[in-house]
Design an enzyme around this catalytic site. Structure first.
Site, PDB file in Angstrom:
ATOM      1  N   HIS A   1      35.451  42.722  39.550  1.00 39.21           N
ATOM      2  CA  HIS A   1      36.312  41.768  40.255  1.00 39.21           C
ATOM      3  C   HIS A   1      36.805  42.314  41.593  1.00 39.21           C
ATOM      4  O   HIS A   1      37.031  41.544  42.530  1.00 39.21           O
ATOM      5  CB  HIS A   1      37.483  41.340  39.362  1.00 39.21           C
ATOM      6  CG  HIS A   1      37.148  40.173  38.497  1.00 39.21           C
ATOM      7  ND1 HIS A   1      36.419  40.299  37.330  1.00 39.21           N
ATOM      8  CD2 HIS A   1      37.395  38.835  38.630  1.00 39.21           C
ATOM      9  CE1 HIS A   1      36.252  39.106  36.781  1.00 39.21           C
ATOM     10  NE2 HIS A   1      36.827  38.197  37.554  1.00 39.21           N
TER      11      HIS A   1
ATOM     12  N   HIS B   1      33.346  31.673  42.583  1.00 37.48           N
ATOM     13  CA  HIS B   1      33.922  32.915  42.066  1.00 37.48           C
ATOM     14  C   HIS B   1      32.951  33.587  41.090  1.00 37.48           C
ATOM     15  O   HIS B   1      32.648  34.767  41.211  1.00 37.48           O
ATOM     16  CB  HIS B   1      35.254  32.600  41.367  1.00 37.48           C
ATOM     17  CG  HIS B   1      35.866  33.751  40.652  1.00 37.48           C
ATOM     18  ND1 HIS B   1      36.620  34.713  41.283  1.00 37.48           N
ATOM     19  CD2 HIS B   1      35.841  34.100  39.340  1.00 37.48           C
ATOM     20  CE1 HIS B   1      37.042  35.608  40.403  1.00 37.48           C
ATOM     21  NE2 HIS B   1      36.583  35.254  39.215  1.00 37.48           N
TER      22      HIS B   1
ATOM     23  N   ASP C   1      31.431  34.635  35.639  1.00 34.98           N
ATOM     24  CA  ASP C   1      32.768  35.225  35.533  1.00 34.98           C
ATOM     25  C   ASP C   1      32.922  35.945  34.199  1.00 34.98           C
ATOM     26  O   ASP C   1      33.437  37.068  34.131  1.00 34.98           O
ATOM     27  CB  ASP C   1      33.807  34.112  35.676  1.00 34.98           C
ATOM     28  CG  ASP C   1      35.216  34.644  35.897  1.00 34.98           C
ATOM     29  OD1 ASP C   1      35.363  35.793  36.368  1.00 34.98           O
ATOM     30  OD2 ASP C   1      36.178  33.900  35.616  1.00 34.98           O
TER      31      ASP C   1
ATOM     32  N   HIS D   1      33.941  41.642  43.881  1.00 35.64           N
ATOM     33  CA  HIS D   1      34.002  40.209  44.213  1.00 35.64           C
ATOM     34  C   HIS D   1      34.973  39.978  45.364  1.00 35.64           C
ATOM     35  O   HIS D   1      34.673  39.271  46.335  1.00 35.64           O
ATOM     36  CB  HIS D   1      34.445  39.390  43.000  1.00 35.64           C
ATOM     37  CG  HIS D   1      35.003  38.043  43.378  1.00 35.64           C
ATOM     38  ND1 HIS D   1      36.328  37.865  43.753  1.00 35.64           N
ATOM     39  CD2 HIS D   1      34.424  36.825  43.474  1.00 35.64           C
ATOM     40  CE1 HIS D   1      36.532  36.599  44.066  1.00 35.64           C
ATOM     41  NE2 HIS D   1      35.400  35.943  43.897  1.00 35.64           N
TER      42      HIS D   1
END
Length: 356
Positions: free
Chosen positions: A252, A269, A169, A255
């Protein structure tokens, strides 16, 4: 152009700090409602009691979903107990629920992560789900937590995958903030990125590459070293400040695109973000040597660099295009990139990373 940096009121990190918690939060009030994962009672209750011996508190265990129903239940509990502060202790959904409860109860909040798997603890954001666990909405909060406290001994004894996921992350922070700075995009902080946020994002990246492998080895041994301390700070504080005040971009959003495939749901995540960071780098046409350096880092610490490692073993253009299309929907952060991005470009970049 207005620039804004936002951050927690206080950040405390170190080995056994949970035993000294009261020293850092006593000015917030004399009675707390602790919203905790059930595992807290099993593993950390004695240390928590030692740290809060001069504070009145009640513990309420989290039901497992950051939903409006759970938030309302805990709001009522806080009122019934005449709580003067909320303490959230556990994983991401517990912490998000605690932030939301504090917001609606108009109380200060102390966030105590038991893992270093994401940069969410420092943020002024809660992700709200239905009771069945389906994403419902983002709750943007007016301020960051009053105190964030992370006990590195607890983190060191948690499953190593969580620490590595946090590195995944955090890996995106520098690249997304750099892209957002070029477009002067308004970040979640409410303004354009400051020099401070951009430099913190870069420090986050450099810390990961220098200390990530050593920190993973420390976590595998269940011990706290300076390398582990640095990576916990990078995963939690540096990445938290970097993404919230520096900005998000392609990684992101991609993602989020990957979540349309059921095969990826077993991945964390951070694992999906790590692969998506490589995709952003390909989109940007970054130096192949730089892409290789990041890919080597991912492989060393155990982050996915192939679609198979994301759980996608049956790869087709059609399937990857679905991911790309979800990444490019209106209002996604991929449109913060300093050039126009469409689904076909994203699909090709996803497949290119897999080939690399």
């Amino acid at each position: 152009m207005i620039k804004v940096l936002t951050s927690p009121g206080k950040y405390v990190q170190g080995k056994k700090v949970i035993k000294e918690m009261g020293n850092y939060i006593k000015e917030l009030g004399g009675k707390a409602l602790i919203i905790a994962d059930p595992i807290v009672e099993e593993l950390f209750l004695d240390d928590l009691k030692a740290g809060l011996k001069e504070l009145n508190y009640e513990i309420e265990f989290f039901n497992g979903e950051c939903s409006k129903v759970e938030i309302e239940r805990l709001n009522k509990k806080a009122a019934a107990e005449d709580a003067e502060m909320i303490i959230g202790m556990g994983g991401g959904k517990t912490l998000d629920t605690s932030k939301a409860v504090a917001h609606y109860s108009e109380l200060p909040v102390v966030i105590v992560p038991t893992i270093a798997a994401t940069d969410a603890p420092c943020s002024a954001l809660s992700v709200i789900y239905t009771e069945e666990g389906v994403f419902e909405e983002y709750l943007f909060l007016p301020k960051n937590p009053d105190v964030v406290m992370i006990d590195t001994e607890i983190v060191a004894k948690a499953p190593v995958r969580f620490l590595v996921s946090g590195m995944g992350d955090a890996l995106a922070t520098y690249f997304e903030a750099a892209a957002s700075a070029l477009t002067r995009t308004t970040a979640m902080s409410g303004g354009a990125p400051t020099m401070t946020a951009l430099n913190l994002a870069e420090l986050c990246y450099n810390t990961l590459l220098e200390y990530g492998v050593s920190a993973k080895k420390a976590a595998e041994a269940g011990v706290v070293t300076e390398a582990l301390e640095k990576i916990v700070e990078a995963n939690t504080l540096l990445s938290g400040l970097g993404f919230e005040s520096g900005g998000l971009a392609a990684a992101h959003a991609i993602h989020n695109g990957f979540t349309v495939l059921d095969e990826t749901h077993a991945k964390t995540h951070g694992e999906k973000v790590a692969y998506s960071t490589l995709v952003q780098m390909v989109l940007e046409d970054r130096d192949p040597a730089e892409i290789e350096k990041v890919m080597n880092f991912c492989q060393e610490v155990g982050l996915p660099t192939t679609l198979a490692e994301l759980g996608i073993t049956d790869v087709s253009d059609e399937k990857i295009l679905k991911v790309a299309e979800a990444s490019c929907v209106e209002d996604e952060t991929i449109h913060n990139m300093p050039f126009a991005v469409d689904a076909e470009m994203v699909k090709d970049a996803i497949l290119a990373v897999d080939a690399l």
